[in-house]
Enzyme design. Structure first.
Site, mmCIF file in Angstrom:
data_model
loop_
_atom_site.group_PDB
_atom_site.id
_atom_site.type_symbol
_atom_site.label_atom_id
_atom_site.label_comp_id
_atom_site.label_asym_id
_atom_site.label_seq_id
_atom_site.Cartn_x
_atom_site.Cartn_y
_atom_site.Cartn_z
ATOM 1 N N MET A 17 59.103 16.926 90.688
ATOM 2 C CA MET A 17 58.810 15.603 91.250
ATOM 3 C C MET A 17 57.721 15.791 91.984
ATOM 4 O O MET A 17 57.290 16.392 92.834
ATOM 5 C CB MET A 17 60.142 15.114 91.807
ATOM 6 C CG MET A 17 61.091 14.978 90.829
ATOM 7 S SD MET A 17 60.937 13.607 89.472
ATOM 8 C CE MET A 17 62.064 14.606 88.181
ATOM 9 N N ASP A 18 56.682 14.505 91.845
ATOM 10 C CA ASP A 18 55.661 14.283 92.833
ATOM 11 C C ASP A 18 56.165 13.083 93.953
ATOM 12 O O ASP A 18 55.813 13.022 95.142
ATOM 13 C CB ASP A 18 54.450 13.679 92.166
ATOM 14 C CG ASP A 18 53.835 14.660 91.100
ATOM 15 O OD1 ASP A 18 53.420 14.138 90.179
ATOM 16 O OD2 ASP A 18 53.980 15.787 91.280
ATOM 17 N N THR A 19 56.928 12.375 93.251
ATOM 18 C CA THR A 19 57.154 11.137 94.334
ATOM 19 C C THR A 19 58.989 10.728 94.298
ATOM 20 O O THR A 19 59.400 10.956 93.359
ATOM 21 C CB THR A 19 56.613 9.859 93.694
ATOM 22 O OG1 THR A 19 55.328 10.160 93.693
ATOM 23 C CG2 THR A 19 56.828 8.598 94.986
ATOM 24 N N ARG A 238 57.517 11.944 86.865
ATOM 25 C CA ARG A 238 57.551 12.760 87.975
ATOM 26 C C ARG A 238 57.859 11.872 89.093
ATOM 27 O O ARG A 238 57.573 12.107 90.376
ATOM 28 C CB ARG A 238 56.214 13.529 87.972
ATOM 29 C CG ARG A 238 55.847 14.425 86.882
ATOM 30 C CD ARG A 238 54.810 15.346 87.190
ATOM 31 N NE ARG A 238 54.711 16.164 88.410
ATOM 32 C CZ ARG A 238 55.139 17.285 88.589
ATOM 33 N NH1 ARG A 238 55.761 17.723 87.528
ATOM 34 N NH2 ARG A 238 55.395 18.064 89.636
#
Ligand SMILES: O=C(O)[C@H](O)[C@H](O)COP(=O)(O)O
Ligand SMILES: [Mg+2]
Length: 293
Positions: A17-19, A238
């Site tokens: 995940m990015d966020t 993501r």
């Protein structure tokens, strides 16, 4: 629905995940108590360069007040722009539909709602000004009359709900051109080992008395999520919505095409997850956000 139990499983999930869109009540706080490990978890996610936004249906505070509360509890460095609340969503909704400047919003709720409306240049009345409205009997009600300056009734969590407020809101909503808006549908909140009525319980009397249903602007209404995804160009695949409710947080994330995670520190229990329809279950389950460190 994958349970994340081991540090390896948690680390693998985080790297995918990015966020993170974090619900607040039941995920970061339980009532006024910070959930153990959350400060460390947030610091860990930040150290990995993850983006964090707080997305809350809580309508007691403005975003500014939330930043102050976070800081007072040891969660530093949160910008107001990283907090998305139901009152803010209501103010943005009214602003986006071109709510007339000369009209006012009658608020059944706390001052955090009034503050967010006024920040968007929207006139508000009611709120805490009406918390001690006296009522001395039915013949007292002639004081409550239609008011052409009212363009909307906005209901939120209201710890000072009273009959005169309901009578005013009911009167204003007799005019079909007056908008009926609610911050969020959460009907009860966990506090300690108990639950208590929440914002979603506050507008029910008006549905019954007026026959009208409110537009709900908070979670799971996906407007707030679309604003976040678009404004920050986030990749939904993501981006993970982390919450303690299936009917608001998980549904909100699903509607936005995001990944979803349920924590077991708030409303949702393991048995609720197992009883839920498969389509309403989150992608991931973790016992507490505090373990993501
Ligand atoms: O009290 C309410 O209206 C809500 O139940 C509560 O504030 C939910 O807040 P959240 O879990 O979305 O942070
Ligand atoms: Mg919650």
């Amino acid at each position: 629905m994958k349970h994340l139990n081991t540090p390896e499983e948690i680390a693998t999930f985080i790297s995918s995940m990015d966020t993170f869109l974090l619900d607040v009540d039941g995920v970061v706080f339980l009532g006024t108590q910070l959930i153990p490990g959350v400060v460390e978890a947030l610091a860990h996610l930040r150290s990995l360069g993850k983006r964090i936004f707080f997305v809350t249906n809580n309508s007691l505070k403005s975003r500014t007040s939330y930043v102050e509360k976070f800081s007072a509890k040891g969660i530093h460095g949160v910008a107001k722009e990283e907090v998305f609340s139901a009152p803010y969503a209501a103010a943005c909704y009214l602003s986006d539909i071109g709510f007339p400047k000369e009209k006012r919003v009658y608020v059944m709720g706390a001052d955090g709602v009034v503050e967010e409306l006024r920040e968007q240049g929207i006139q508000a009345c009611g709120g805490m000004d009406d918390k001690d409205l006296a009522f001395s009997g039915m013949d007292d009600l002639h004081r409550i009359q239609p008011d052409p300056s009212i363009g909307a009734v906005l209901t939120a969590f209201d710890a000072h709900i009273n009959y005169p407020k309901l009578a005013k809101a009911h009167t204003y909503l007799q005019d079909p051109s007056v908008l009926f808006i609610a911050t969020n549908p959460d009907v009860a909140d966990p506090i300690g080992t108990q639950t208590f009525p929440a914002a979603g319980s506050m507008y029910q009397p008006l549905i019954k008395s007026t026959g009208r249903h409110p537009i709900i602007v908070g979670k799971p209404h996906e407007t707030m999520l679309r604003v976040i995804l678009a404004k920050y160009q986030l990749d939904p695949t993501r981006t993970c919505m982390v919450g303690d409710r299936l009917d608001t947080d998980v549904l909100f994330g699903q509607r936005g095409g995001c990944r979803t995670m349920a924590v077991l520190t708030g409303v949702t229990t393991e048995s609720m997850l197992n009883q839920a329809e498969v389509a309403k279950r989150p992608d991931y389950v973790i016992s507490s956000l505090g373990l993501m460190r």
